[in-house]
Design an enzyme around this catalytic site. Structure first.
Site, short mmCIF file in Angstrom:
data_model
loop_
_atom_site.label_atom_id
_atom_site.label_comp_id
_atom_site.label_asym_id
_atom_site.label_seq_id
_atom_site.Cartn_x
_atom_site.Cartn_y
_atom_site.Cartn_z
N LYS A 92 0.86 -1.18 0.00
CA LYS A 92 0.00 0.00 0.00
C LYS A 92 0.90 1.23 0.00
O LYS A 92 1.65 1.47 0.95
CB LYS A 92 -0.92 0.01 1.22
N SER A 137 2.42 -5.90 3.81
CA SER A 137 1.73 -6.79 4.75
C SER A 137 1.88 -8.23 4.27
O SER A 137 1.59 -8.53 3.10
CB SER A 137 0.24 -6.45 4.82
N ALA A 138 2.32 -9.10 5.16
CA ALA A 138 2.51 -10.50 4.80
C ALA A 138 1.16 -11.14 4.46
O ALA A 138 0.17 -10.93 5.16
CB ALA A 138 3.19 -11.25 5.94
N ASP A 187 -14.10 1.87 10.12
CA ASP A 187 -14.43 1.17 8.88
C ASP A 187 -14.40 -0.34 9.05
O ASP A 187 -13.99 -1.06 8.16
CB ASP A 187 -13.45 1.60 7.78
N ASP A 201 -6.91 -5.06 7.33
CA ASP A 201 -7.27 -3.80 6.67
C ASP A 201 -7.49 -2.68 7.68
O ASP A 201 -8.62 -2.25 7.95
CB ASP A 201 -8.52 -4.00 5.81
#
Length: 590
Positions: free
Chosen positions: A230, A334-335, A403, A423
């Site tokens: 990201k 992120s793994a 969220d 997330d």
């Protein structure tokens, strides 16, 4: 008739006071009697860890916002003054989980190694065919040799996933995986699966955009490890504008990094390892991708920087792009979790999901007794699922994430499995705002795991202050500083608010009903209700009885019943109205 009504009123009053005595006064007296000898929060009331009997130890509770240290520990600096090292050496962070058998582990060694071998063979065949096709089309292909490494850190991470967490307290694999993700060679870049599912066909009329429209890529490493990238979209000191809804907020790479560190400090261990990295988007994305759609969204900016943007139509513009400097772009890696073919997961809507509209409100936002309904529904009526959701709400409140509309679980572990905290990129958007509605599962259900509460108390102490251990933990990341100082200090403020919510629940209901032991087996049938629910049901029935009596009296007065005296009716109506009000207040206190 009035005489019969008075008898009925007397019987009803007796029932009310009996229920009040049995359900409210006696439990409070019992809890006071049990704690009368330990009311002082000073030295005599220190936490103690009884011997473990094959499962989790259950420490005794002390006071709320400044729980004393365990017997035998000292407040003097140790281990070179590192608060983080002292925290992870604390007995609360070294409680043994039950012994892990094959059913408690997500994957077996033979199963994962066989899957790995097949992936390597598939990749080699794919690259051979792709190279031949590229040669015919005069396309230059960057070739990277794939290495088969059965000792790879990502394999060990996958093997360590069990019924209780993604990794164990003392597993060095996670730290090694974080180190490897910072330096492993990228051999392939592609869209994530949700973006591929959209295929660029996005509905611009939707208020809530599909997750695939966000800028994120799947990067594959030389040993076939995978990580989600990201890119940076905001500077560290940028805040989410006040007029922006939570469901259209940007995703922040530093929030993903910080969320992993906080999850580890809280000892949840439900966030996959995340690390910051500077990625060369030309050599590590553009030149290694085999996806023509991804290659097509790259361009060079007027400042001669390499940029790319999302494929979806409503952000298919250069002003939404992420740009390198000129090629280097920082982001979070992120793994990946094990593939769905060997470790299936399901996504479940959260009972406290928000409306995701401009004006709509969900039931939990208007009904303070919403949790009573949830407690009677499967799978929240027994076991740990509801307690795990409350853990997740505390985690989301600390990072400011509104969220959380779904949660995921591994299907192998069924109802007793932990929730994945995936997330988290919409956290840490506003350091000055504490969104208390995120804590609704805790404040409405008034339940919390004993181990969670004890660790929160520990992190509220000056010796283990949450902001201090977070600051120290985030210093290990190569993109430091990850969070600005106001965001770190906001963690301490929010932690105090969580503890105050728990304190109010205990004051109202007592410790025994609020604080729950960990890893409780599912034994309650779906139709069974908790004691707290039964109290409310009894009082609700009494309210209905009073209202019926009130309506009968008013109706009798209006019809001019020959045996009714106006003064008696007026007095009787007043008594019924007062009883309704008092009983509703009693319901609120319960």
């Amino acid at each position: 008739m009035m005489r019969r009504d008075r008898i009925l009123l007397a019987v009803t009053l007796t029932a009310v006071f009996s229920a009040d005595l049995y359900f409210i006064l006696l439990p409070k007296l019992r809890s006071k009697g049990l704690t009368s000898g330990h009311s002082c929060s000073c030295g005599a009331n220190k936490l103690t860890l009884p011997p473990s009997q094959g499962g989790l130890a259950t420490p005794q509770l002390s006071n709320w916002t400044s729980a004393p240290l365990l017997d035998g520990t000292t407040s003097e600096p140790a281990y070179g003054g590192s608060k983080l090292v002292r925290l992870f050496s604390h007995p609360l962070y070294n409680i043994q989980t039950p012994a892990l058998g094959p059913e408690e582990r997500l994957l077996q060694v033979e199963q994962l190694i066989d899957y790995y071998r097949r992936k390597v063979s598939h990749w080699e065949r794919h690259m051979k065919l792709y190279s031949e096709a590229a040669a015919l089309a005069n396309i230059t292909v960057t070739k990277h040799e794939v290495t088969y490494d059965p000792d790879a850190s990502w394999l060990k991470f996958h093997l360590g996933i069990n019924r209780y967490a993604l990794y164990s307290h003392d597993d060095p694999t996670v730290l090694q995986l974080i180190k490897d993700m910072q330096s492993m060679t990228v051999i392939s870049a592609d869209y994530t699966q949700d973006e591929k599912a959209l295929k660029g066909a996005c509905d611009c009329t939707q208020v809530v955009k599909p997750s695939g429209h966000h800028l994120k890529l799947a990067l594959k490493m030389r040993n076939l490890a995978k990580a989600m990238f990201k890119p940076m979209r905001q500077q560290r000191d940028e805040e989410t504008p006040e007029d922006i809804f939570y469901f259209v907020d940007l995703q922040r790479h530093n929030a993903e990094i910080a969320a992993f560190h906080l999850d580890r400090i809280l000892d949840f261990r439900r966030v996959p390892p995340v690390v910051g990295r500077l990625v060369n988007i030309t050599s590590e994305v553009l030149k290694v991708t085999q996806n023509e759609d991804l290659r097509a969204v790259f361009f060079t900016s007027p400042a001669n920087n390499t940029c790319f943007f999302a494929k979806c139509l409503y952000v298919c513009k250069t002003e939404y792009a992420a740009c390198g400097s000129p090629d280097l772009l920082e982001g979070s890696l992120s793994a990946y979790l094990p593939g769905l073919s060997i470790a299936p997961r399901i996504s479940i809507p959260s009972p406290w999901m928000r409306s995701y509209t401009f004006t709509g409100r969900e039931e939990w936002e208007v009904n303070p007794f919403y949790c009573d309904t949830i407690k009677q529904q499967y799978p929240y009526n027994s076991g740990n699922r509801l307690l795990n959701i409350i853990d997740m709400s505390i985690f989301d409140f600390l990072i400011g994430n509104m969220d959380r509309h779904h949660y995921e679980i591994f299907t192998k572990f069924g109802d007793e499995g932990f929730l994945l905290h995936l997330d988290n990129a919409r956290g840490f958007g506003k350091h000055a705002k504490d969104e208390l509605s995120i804590l609704s599962p805790l404040s409405q259900c008034c339940m919390i795991k004993q181990s969670t509460l004890l660790r929160l108390q520990l992190l509220a102490q000056s010796e283990f202050r949450l902001s201090d251990v977070m600051r120290e933990s985030l210093q290990e990341d190569s993109l430091r500083p990850i969070l600005t100082e106001p965001h770190l200090l906001a963690l301490d403020r929010r932690l105090q608010k969580v503890l105050r919510v728990v304190h109010r629940c205990v004051r109202r209901l007592g410790k025994d009903e609020v604080i729950t032991k960990d890893f409780v087996k599912s034994t309650v049938t779906p139709e069974a209700a908790t004691d707290g629910t039964m109290r409310r049901l009894v009082i609700l029935r009494l309210i209905r009885v009073f209202k019926q009596l009130h309506n009968v009296t008013v109706s009798s007065a209006r019809q001019g019943h020959r045996n009714s005296k106006p003064k008696a009716i007026s007095k009787y109506t007043f008594h019924c109205t007062t009883l309704i009000t008092l009983t509703q207040a009693d319901l609120f206190l319960v």
